[in-house]
Design a protein around this motif. Structure first.
Motif, PDB file in Angstrom:
ATOM      1  N   ILE A 163       0.824  -1.227  -0.180  1.00 13.13           N
ATOM      2  CA  ILE A 163       0.067   0.070  -0.138  1.00 13.13           C
ATOM      3  C   ILE A 163       0.930   1.425   0.008  1.00 13.13           C
ATOM      4  CG2 ILE A 163      -1.647   1.377   1.147  1.00 13.13           C
ATOM      5  CD1 ILE A 163      -3.027  -1.180   0.054  1.00 13.13           C
ATOM      6  N   GLY A 164       0.638   2.001  -1.021  1.00 10.26           N
ATOM      7  CA  GLY A 164       1.507   3.368  -0.880  1.00 10.26           C
ATOM      8  C   GLY A 164       0.378   4.488  -0.318  1.00 10.26           C
ATOM      9  N   ILE A 165       1.058   5.232   0.433  1.00  6.88           N
ATOM     10  CA  ILE A 165       0.212   6.302   1.026  1.00  6.88           C
ATOM     11  C   ILE A 165       1.223   7.410   1.605  1.00  6.88           C
ATOM     12  CG2 ILE A 165       0.027   4.901   3.279  1.00  6.88           C
ATOM     13  CD1 ILE A 165      -3.034   5.848   3.367  1.00  6.88           C
ATOM     14  N   ARG A 166       0.565   8.464   1.592  1.00  7.22           N
ATOM     15  CA  ARG A 166       1.358   9.633   2.232  1.00  7.22           C
ATOM     16  C   ARG A 166       0.272  10.914   2.664  1.00  7.22           C
ATOM     17  NH1 ARG A 166       5.917  12.892   0.287  1.00  7.22           N
ATOM     18  NH2 ARG A 166       6.620  11.159  -1.033  1.00  7.22           N
ATOM     19  N   GLU A 167       0.660  11.640   3.317  1.00  9.26           N
ATOM     20  CA  GLU A 167      -0.083  12.741   3.748  1.00  9.26           C
ATOM     21  C   GLU A 167       0.246  13.802   2.941  1.00  9.26           C
ATOM     22  OE1 GLU A 167      -0.614  16.015   7.484  1.00  9.26           O
ATOM     23  OE2 GLU A 167       0.594  14.304   7.817  1.00  9.26           O
ATOM     24  N   GLY A 168      -0.345  14.650   2.745  1.00  3.49           N
ATOM     25  CA  GLY A 168      -0.290  16.029   1.781  1.00  3.49           C
ATOM     26  C   GLY A 168      -0.551  15.711   0.459  1.00  3.49           C
TER      27      GLY A 168
END
Length: 370
Positions: A163-168
């Motif tokens: 799973i690829g995920i980040r804030e912003g």
């Protein structure tokens, strides 16, 4: 629906791609599969696309999951046994994967209604590749009362169970420009009798890049690409008109306004320097996609709990009209590893169907925890 049934649905969607706003068979198939399992379909005044709802047995928020459904005008060269049956059309962006994962999510939530707090609306959205399909969905009332929204995208840069995920900010605002340069046509042997728009066009192509290198903060991702130049129709006549067309991609709101302002100034003043005139048409597209911090943290935590690898989601200057939703409510756009291979929008793109059930289970887990 078993894993095999999910895969068979995916094969059907992959073999029957339809372009933006032509997704009639796709919509009918989604409806058929959902209604067969007792999933409620919401009234929705759209020619293509639909929205389903799963109503939980406990009090809670209204959430949404966006799954886009359109294909691309690309001739498939994947070599898959279930390759496109429609010449010149292909699910080269993984929307067939998105559809099927969304259906799988709906079925899991339907089975777990007793544990579901609130309700979940799953949007099978048309026309994402047009960059405006989300606006079509927002013109209906299916988003009324929705408090937060999740979006997904197949990711061929990561293996299955990642799973690829980040804030912003994770995807760029997408804008298009068309510059018309007006000169005076004349014989190719006597350029002094006219005003050649071609040198002005060539100068603009170079000058536009100074916006990137000299006007925008070097720490802000952005780009400008001239993608079409057109002028003239024969070898011995200087044309009276030339055209430039291209795209601008930005993450920061202020940069988006800066590009439009500077592009107009450069086009008009460069044309004037060559004795010509320029008219600039700026065609705004979707804004940048911004992931809510709390949702991103939840997404990471649920992924780790379910045994996924978690990767830092790559920021891309590609765009997605998912941003039209996140302009209104908090949202999070997640990349799901579908096996490393050719990138999206390429004729050899593949999404591994073994990623379907894990993706549906992951998304259901997110939506079960408000």
């Amino acid at each position: 629906m078993t894993e095999q049934m999910l895969k068979e649905a995916f094969y059907w969607f992959h073999q029957n791609p339809e372009l933006s706003y032509e997704e009639y068979k796709t919509t009918a198939k989604i409806r058929e599969l959902l209604e067969k399992e007792g999933i409620e379909i919401l009234p929705c005044k759209l020619e293509t696309g639909l929205a389903a709802v799963i109503r939980g047995k406990r009090q809670g928020p209204v959430q949404a999951l966006r799954c886009d459904i359109d294909a691309l005008p690309i001739r498939e060269e994947s070599g898959l046994p279930y390759s496109s049956l429609c010449p010149g059309k292909m699910h080269a962006c993984g929307h067939d994967f998105h559809i099927t994962a969304g259906i799988g999510t709906a079925l899991i939530l339907q089975e777990k209604r007793e544990a579901l707090k609130g309700s979940v609306r799953i949007l099978f959205q048309p026309g994402e590749e047009s960059s405006l399909g989300a606006l079509k969905m927002l013109e209906t009332d299916v988003m009324e009362g929705v408090e937060r929204i999740w979006g997904i995208h197949a990711d061929p840069t990561n293996p299955v169970h990642t799973i690829g995920i980040r804030e912003g900010y994770v995807a760029a605002a997408v804008d298009r420009f068309v510059v018309t340069i007006q000169g005076v046509g004349c014989h190719g042997a006597h350029p002094d009798d006219g005003t050649d728009p071609i040198p002005a066009a060539a100068a603009m192509v170079q000058a536009f890049q100074t916006i990137v290198s000299r006007n925008v903060n070097a720490f802000h991702p952005s780009l400008l690409s001239v993608t079409r130049i057109q002028a003239g129709n024969t070898w011995n006549v200087i044309p009276e008109t030339a055209w430039l067309e291209g795209t601008v991609r930005t993450m920061e709101r202020e940069d988006r306004h800066l590009y439009e302002k500077r592009l107009r100034e450069i086009a008009e003043q460069t044309a004037r320097a060559y004795g010509a005139a320029a008219d600039v048409e700026w065609i705004p597209g979707p804004p940048a996609v911004y992931n809510d911090g709390g949702m991103a943290e939840l997404g990471k935590r649920k992924a780790l709990e379910q045994g996924f690898l978690v990767a830092e989601e790559e920021r891309s200057l590609g765009g997605d009209d998912f941003s039209f939703y996140t302009e209104r409510i908090p949202g999070c756009y997640i990349k799901i590893g579908t096996g490393k291979g050719q990138l999206i929008h390429q004729p050899g793109f593949r999404a591994d169907p073994d990623a379907l059930l894990p993706a549906a289970q992951y998304l259901a887990g997110l939506l079960l925890e408000p």
